[in-house]
Design an enzyme around this catalytic site. Structure first.
Site, short mmCIF file in Angstrom:
data_model
loop_
_atom_site.label_atom_id
_atom_site.label_comp_id
_atom_site.label_asym_id
_atom_site.label_seq_id
_atom_site.Cartn_x
_atom_site.Cartn_y
_atom_site.Cartn_z
N TYR A 59 0.83 -1.21 0.00
CA TYR A 59 0.00 0.00 0.00
C TYR A 59 0.86 1.26 0.00
O TYR A 59 0.36 2.37 0.12
CB TYR A 59 -0.90 -0.05 1.25
N LYS A 71 -2.04 9.42 0.61
CA LYS A 71 -3.09 9.78 1.57
C LYS A 71 -2.52 10.65 2.70
O LYS A 71 -3.20 11.52 3.22
CB LYS A 71 -3.74 8.52 2.15
#
Lengths: 259, 82
Positions: A151, A158
């Site tokens: 990720y 993010k």
């Protein structure tokens, strides 16, 4: 109808979390601009469901990772409506790789859609909110603060998004614009089912103290609150919607020990 | 330039290969070693170039580059008729 007469843009609202947010805000009276990139049919369906709630829906295709397309979308909004009250920065994409496998192409693709798009959308949206105030809410994830498998680049994008939320919140506060973010853990959507195996879904369910996975409506409810006047004093924050996962990382271990 | 030639230019630029290696029979994934991001970017670039939309359901049916070209040629021809 707390949002009656308002106009909201939800990026990436054909499916999943974006669709749930669009429907929630529509149910509170806001007209909705449904932005999509890849699936027109899903976006048209969202628009139809929005209209069934008695408000207006407009569908605009644009890859928010492409500044020219993003600007075209805002040009359309400016010409057609001349204003905007709420911006929901939801559209996201990413390449699932470990840090050492992230190449420039994967980095740029992910960062441009997940982080840069909010910068550019916020700059255009702020002008359309001039003199009337507004709300901006970004959808982020726990991967910004925690390390999740494959990720890396999404998590980093993010984190950038959350930092941008803080800076924008302060810079736009004098203009009466509230800027916040909502960070969800793994949300049970079709997209997630596509990316992870059922076994992992089960593990996530078991590791969630609240007893089930987060669903898109859980995120939409918090977004709706942040778009309400009751949330006026919340600025630059990232509200976590994860059923308690992030504050109880060892809950599964404890359950297993008890057995 | 034909649709096929234009598509070859676009794909070659995205995947960083010489367009001479792009054949109708070849698979972008297996033969050219394009990754999933290359393929998405190629689709988007082709969509933008010809002002068409390629639904994912259709894209999943492409067995080779020729299928991709045939689909785009068909859509462009339909668009020109309208």
């Amino acid at each position: 109808m707390p949002l009656k007469g308002k106009l909201t843009l939800v990026t990436g609202s054909g499916r999943g979390i974006g669709r749930a947010i669009a429907l929630k805000l529509a149910s509170q009276g806001s007209d909705i601009i449904v932005n999509f990139f890849r699936r027109r049919e899903a976006a048209e369906k969202t628009a139809k469901d929005i209209e069934a709630l008695g408000v207006k829906a407009e569908v605009i295709r644009a890859n928010v990772g492409d500044p020219a397309k993003l600007n075209e979308m805002f040009d359309t909004i400016a010409t057609k409506f001349g204003h905007l009250d709420i911006l929901i920065n939801n559209a996201a994409s990413g390449v699932g790789r470990s840090v050492l496998d992230v190449d420039i192409k994967a980095w740029d693709w992910t960062m441009n859609i997940n982080a840069r798009a909010f910068l550019l959308c916020a700059q255009r949206a702020a002008k359309l909110m001039e003199g009337r105030g507004g709300k901006m809410v970004s959808i982020t994830s726990l991967g910004s603060s925690f390390v999740l498998p494959s990720y890396a680049v999404v998590g980093i994008s993010k984190a950038a998004l959350e930092a941008l939320t803080r800076y924008l919140a302060i810079e736009l506060a004098p203009k009466g614009i509230c800027v916040n973010a909502v960070a969800a853990s793994a949300v049970e959507t079709e997209a997630l089912k596509f990316y992870i195996r059922e076994g992992l879904m089960k593990d996530i369910r078991q590791a969630t103290p609240a007893g089930r996975m987060v669903i898109p409506e859980d995120v939409a409810n918090v977004v709706a609150f942040l778009c309400s006047e009751e949330a006026f004093m919340i600025r630059g924050q990232t509200v976590v919607v994860d059923g308690g996962t992030s504050v109880a990382p060892f809950i599964t271990v404890e359950k297993e020990e008890r057995r | 330039m034909s649709v096929e030639e234009e598509m070859k230019e676009i794909v070659a630029q995205i995947v960083h290969v010489d367009k001479s290696v792009l054949t109708r029979e070849g698979s972008l994934r297996k033969d050219i070693k394009a990754d999933s991001l290359d393929i998405v970017q190629a689709m988007v670039a082709v969509e933008d170039k010809f002002d068409i939309e390629i639904p994912d359901e259709e894209a999943q049916k492409f067995q080779n580059f020729g299928d991709f070209i045939n689909y785009v040629e068909r859509r462009v021809a339909e668009k020109e008729k309208v």
